[in-house]
Design an enzyme around this catalytic site. Structure first.
Site, PDB file in Angstrom:
ATOM      1  N   ASP A  31       0.771  -1.189  -0.118  1.00  0.00           N
ATOM      2  CA  ASP A  31       0.000   0.057  -0.169  1.00  0.00           C
ATOM      3  C   ASP A  31       0.710   1.329   0.049  1.00  0.00           C
ATOM      4  O   ASP A  31       0.614   2.165  -0.756  1.00  0.00           O
ATOM      5  CB  ASP A  31      -0.846   0.041   1.330  1.00  0.00           C
ATOM      6  CG  ASP A  31      -1.994   0.835   1.259  1.00  0.00           C
ATOM      7  OD1 ASP A  31      -2.845   0.334   0.258  1.00  0.00           O
ATOM      8  OD2 ASP A  31      -2.385   1.590   2.038  1.00  0.00           O
ATOM      9  N   ASP A 102      12.135 -13.139  -2.677  1.00  0.00           N
ATOM     10  CA  ASP A 102      11.377 -13.621  -1.418  1.00  0.00           C
ATOM     11  C   ASP A 102      12.399 -12.990  -0.455  1.00  0.00           C
ATOM     12  O   ASP A 102      13.217 -13.637  -0.062  1.00  0.00           O
ATOM     13  CB  ASP A 102      11.005 -14.949  -1.066  1.00  0.00           C
ATOM     14  CG  ASP A 102      10.861 -15.272   0.331  1.00  0.00           C
ATOM     15  OD1 ASP A 102      10.408 -14.276   1.120  1.00  0.00           O
ATOM     16  OD2 ASP A 102      10.670 -16.513   0.734  1.00  0.00           O
ATOM     17  N   LYS A 191       5.218  17.690   5.859  1.00  0.00           N
ATOM     18  CA  LYS A 191       4.301  18.378   5.612  1.00  0.00           C
ATOM     19  C   LYS A 191       4.254  19.893   5.750  1.00  0.00           C
ATOM     20  O   LYS A 191       4.760  20.179   6.459  1.00  0.00           O
ATOM     21  CB  LYS A 191       2.925  17.998   6.651  1.00  0.00           C
ATOM     22  CG  LYS A 191       2.237  16.488   6.318  1.00  0.00           C
ATOM     23  CD  LYS A 191       1.104  16.167   6.858  1.00  0.00           C
ATOM     24  CE  LYS A 191       0.586  14.833   6.764  1.00  0.00           C
ATOM     25  NZ  LYS A 191      -0.019  14.407   5.799  1.00  0.00           N
ATOM     26  N   HIS A 249       3.764  10.939  14.811  1.00  0.00           N
ATOM     27  CA  HIS A 249       3.424  11.925  14.162  1.00  0.00           C
ATOM     28  C   HIS A 249       2.979  13.146  15.183  1.00  0.00           C
ATOM     29  O   HIS A 249       3.376  14.465  15.148  1.00  0.00           O
ATOM     30  CB  HIS A 249       2.372  12.001  13.359  1.00  0.00           C
ATOM     31  CG  HIS A 249       2.342  10.852  12.286  1.00  0.00           C
ATOM     32  ND1 HIS A 249       3.818  10.533  11.680  1.00  0.00           N
ATOM     33  CD2 HIS A 249       1.717   9.759  11.840  1.00  0.00           C
ATOM     34  CE1 HIS A 249       3.733   9.609  10.885  1.00  0.00           C
ATOM     35  NE2 HIS A 249       2.538   9.109  10.836  1.00  0.00           N
ATOM     36  N   LYS A 339      -9.547   6.728  14.153  1.00  0.00           N
ATOM     37  CA  LYS A 339      -9.965   6.368  12.471  1.00  0.00           C
ATOM     38  C   LYS A 339     -11.680   6.179  12.641  1.00  0.00           C
ATOM     39  O   LYS A 339     -12.192   6.251  13.560  1.00  0.00           O
ATOM     40  CB  LYS A 339      -9.346   5.003  12.239  1.00  0.00           C
ATOM     41  CG  LYS A 339      -7.907   5.264  11.872  1.00  0.00           C
ATOM     42  CD  LYS A 339      -7.520   4.154  10.981  1.00  0.00           C
ATOM     43  CE  LYS A 339      -5.770   4.148  11.094  1.00  0.00           C
ATOM     44  NZ  LYS A 339      -5.675   5.366  10.000  1.00  0.00           N
TER      45      LYS A 339
HETATM   46  C1  BG6 Z   1       0.506   6.765   8.677  1.00  0.00           C
HETATM   47  C2  BG6 Z   1      -0.411   6.013   9.533  1.00  0.00           C
HETATM   48  O1  BG6 Z   1       1.443   7.081   9.426  1.00  0.00           O
HETATM   49  O2  BG6 Z   1      -0.426   8.119   8.707  1.00  0.00           O
HETATM   50  C3  BG6 Z   1      -1.967   5.876   9.151  1.00  0.00           C
HETATM   51  O3  BG6 Z   1       0.092   4.737   9.633  1.00  0.00           O
HETATM   52  C4  BG6 Z   1      -2.510   7.294   8.964  1.00  0.00           C
HETATM   53  O4  BG6 Z   1      -2.769   4.848   9.824  1.00  0.00           O
HETATM   54  C5  BG6 Z   1      -1.481   8.013   8.268  1.00  0.00           C
HETATM   55  O5  BG6 Z   1      -3.671   7.190   8.106  1.00  0.00           O
HETATM   56  C6  BG6 Z   1      -1.995   9.343   8.059  1.00  0.00           C
HETATM   57  O6  BG6 Z   1      -1.494  10.210   7.275  1.00  0.00           O
HETATM   58  P1  BG6 Z   1      -2.115  11.155   6.435  1.00  0.00           P
HETATM   59  O7  BG6 Z   1      -0.647  11.845   5.763  1.00  0.00           O
HETATM   60  O8  BG6 Z   1      -3.220  11.017   5.580  1.00  0.00           O
HETATM   61  O9  BG6 Z   1      -2.459  12.280   7.546  1.00  0.00           O
END
Ligand code: BG6
Length: 482
Positions: A31, A102, A191, A249, A339
């Site tokens: 992802d 792998d 950011k 974060h 979330k």
């Molecule tokens: C990621 C987390 O580090 O940051 C995710 O693992 C989260 O769960 C994401 O959704 C949020 O990032 P952003 O840039 O969308 O605020």
């Protein structure tokens, strides 16, 4: 205008990107690679900031170059910042090689080494876009690759399975690559508005002179998400909101907001100041945990793919923290993230003390996403014959201007470019990671030890009601202040 932070020239190589650099992404079908890394690389490529780099995508699935390009095309189309063009995409794809392997098999690194040799790939960056349980095996495998230890490695949080294993792994990586070339990525540090915090705070006397408990009533750091865990259940269920968002974060943002002013404005000084904040967080043993933290889980989380059917992992966390130093005596810092909430919104709200009980407080909001901007609320006399005091506001939306949006790189673009330039300035330092991790782990242990519940909340609601209890003294704080 001058830059606020002076870059530490000893740790970076200016704008230079080495000519024959190879970026290998482990986890090339995951992802993160689809949503963030490849779109960021496409943007860097199209804007000609990165032209000569070769990109090796390591994945287990049986793709060849063409089929991999077909797979990534829709992701690139959806997630790039700059306009998507077929021709540019084709040229970008020509920079990629898909390498099936792998990566948990140590023997598989010998053929990888042969591949690098055949293509004369000697200068490396390794991006580990995989779960932390694989870091160790990949690190061991890379011992078989000539010159790997002269390169750099980028890892994503949580940087290990638990603090003890993370420490051991970090030591191992630093011994192999050297300390300066282990990049702990925290994309929030890339950011735009997170980078703007110091400029707003330190270059405006109207804020810098009143940035303390004397004038600030409380601070909120909110990171609300609409998305659930989607297909990341197996990672998230071992992590939860505290480890996924808070300890990295949001603690980064907290420490930038709360740090002491700088003298030299270097990144090293900034790291040191941030670390001081983390070290002055009120010790968990001195906290009444019920008044400090509320954890929640959205209904149906346990039915998400790869999530345990009796999971007690939190998808929501609200915290009320204090920094025990002279500047912040008893000023609450509210952190909230979750979330499947009713909105996607990330912002820092500074509420100043009222000058009179019935006059609204001044408010400064630094809007990080989805819109980027700054909002200020102040008081005026009600226009006309009235002498009443009423609030007025100024709302600067930076990202509403196309030109700003187009010219502002995505976080991953900035950080990938920084790794290529060997600039470790905007990456988390290990001491910060360790301090945050330890603190959050202690909070979590206390919470469970005291048998506090994981509160249910409805999907697309504002989160568990119990979170409001934390705010008995600042009831208005959870409400959107604007
Ligand atoms: C990621 C987390 O580090 O940051 C995710 O693992 C989260 O769960 C994401 O959704 C949020 O990032 P952003 O840039 O969308 O605020």
């Amino acid at each position: 205008m001058k830059e606020l932070i002076r870059w530490d020239l000893s740790t970076m190589h200016g704008d230079m990107i080495m000519n024959d650099l190879t970026l290998t992404i482990f986890g090339g079908t995951g992802d993160l690679t689809y949503r963030k890394l490849l779109p960021a690389l496409y943007n860097l490529y199209v804007s000609k900031q990165v032209v000569n780099i070769r990109i090796v995508i390591v994945g287990r699935r049986a793709y060849d170059h063409e089929s991999y390009c077909e797979v990534i095309k829709p992701w690139i189309k959806q997630f790039v910042r700059l306009p998507y063009r077929d021709q540019a995409f084709q040229m970008f794809c020509d920079q990629l090689s898909y390498y099936q392997m792998d990566f948990t098999d140590e023997q598989a690194y010998l053929p990888l080494q042969a591949f690098y040799q055949k293509h004369q790939m000697n200068h490396h960056i390794f991006y580990l876009a995989v779960a932390p349980r694989f870091f160790d095996i990949i690190a061991k495998g890379l011992h078989h690759v000539t010159n790997a230890n002269m390169g750099s490695v980028v890892i994503e949080k949580p940087f290990g399975e638990d603090l003890i294993s993370a420490k051991a792994l970090n030591k191992e990586l630093e011994a192999f690559f050297t300390k300066d070339r282990v990049y702990h990525i925290d994309h929030y540090l890339g950011k735009e508005m997170v980078r703007n915090i110091q400029a707003i705070r330190f270059t405006n006397p109207i804020f810098s002179n009143i940035w303390s408990h004397e004038y600030i009533e409380h601070v909120q750091i909110n990171a609300m998400e609409e998305v659930g865990v989607e297909n990341r259940g197996s990672y998230y269920d071992h992590s939860g909101a505290l480890k996924d968002m808070v300890q990295n974060h949001l603690f980064q943002i907290l420490s930038i907001i709360a740090m002491e002013p700088m003298n030299l404005y270097t990144r090293d000084e900034m790291h040191a100041r941030q670390l001081q904040v983390l070290k002055h967080l009120r010790p968990v043993s001195n906290l009444n945990i019920e008044d400090t933290m509320v954890l929640g889980q959205y209904f149906d989380y346990q039915k998400e793919p790869s999530v345990a059917s009796d999971s007690q992992t939190e998808t929501y966390a609200a915290l009320r923290l204090f920094i025990d130093n002279q500047r912040w005596q008893d000023t609450p810092f509210y952190i909230r993230t979750g979330k499947k909430l009713d909105r996607r919104e990330m912002e820092v709200i500074i509420t100043f003390k009222r000058v009179m009980p019935d006059v609204d407080p001044n408010i400064l909001i630094i809007k990080i996403q989805p819109n980027e901007g700054v909002y200020v609320r102040f008081n005026i006399k009600k226009p006309g014959n009235s002498e009443d005091i009423v609030p007025a506001s100024m709302d600067f939306c930076q990202s509403c201007l196309d030109i700003n949006r187009i010219n502002t790189p995505e976080a991953y673009e900035r950080l990938l470019l920084a790794v290529m330039q060997q600039d470790s300035s905007w990456f988390s330092k290990w001491d910060q990671i360790e301090a945050s991790w330890q603190y959050v782990e202690e909070l979590k242990q206390r919470y469970h030890k005291e048998n506090l519940p994981i509160y249910d909340y409805l999907s697309y609601s504002s989160g568990p009601q119990a979170a409001d209890v934390l705010l008995s003294k600042h009831q208005h704080a959870w409400q959107k202040s604007s």
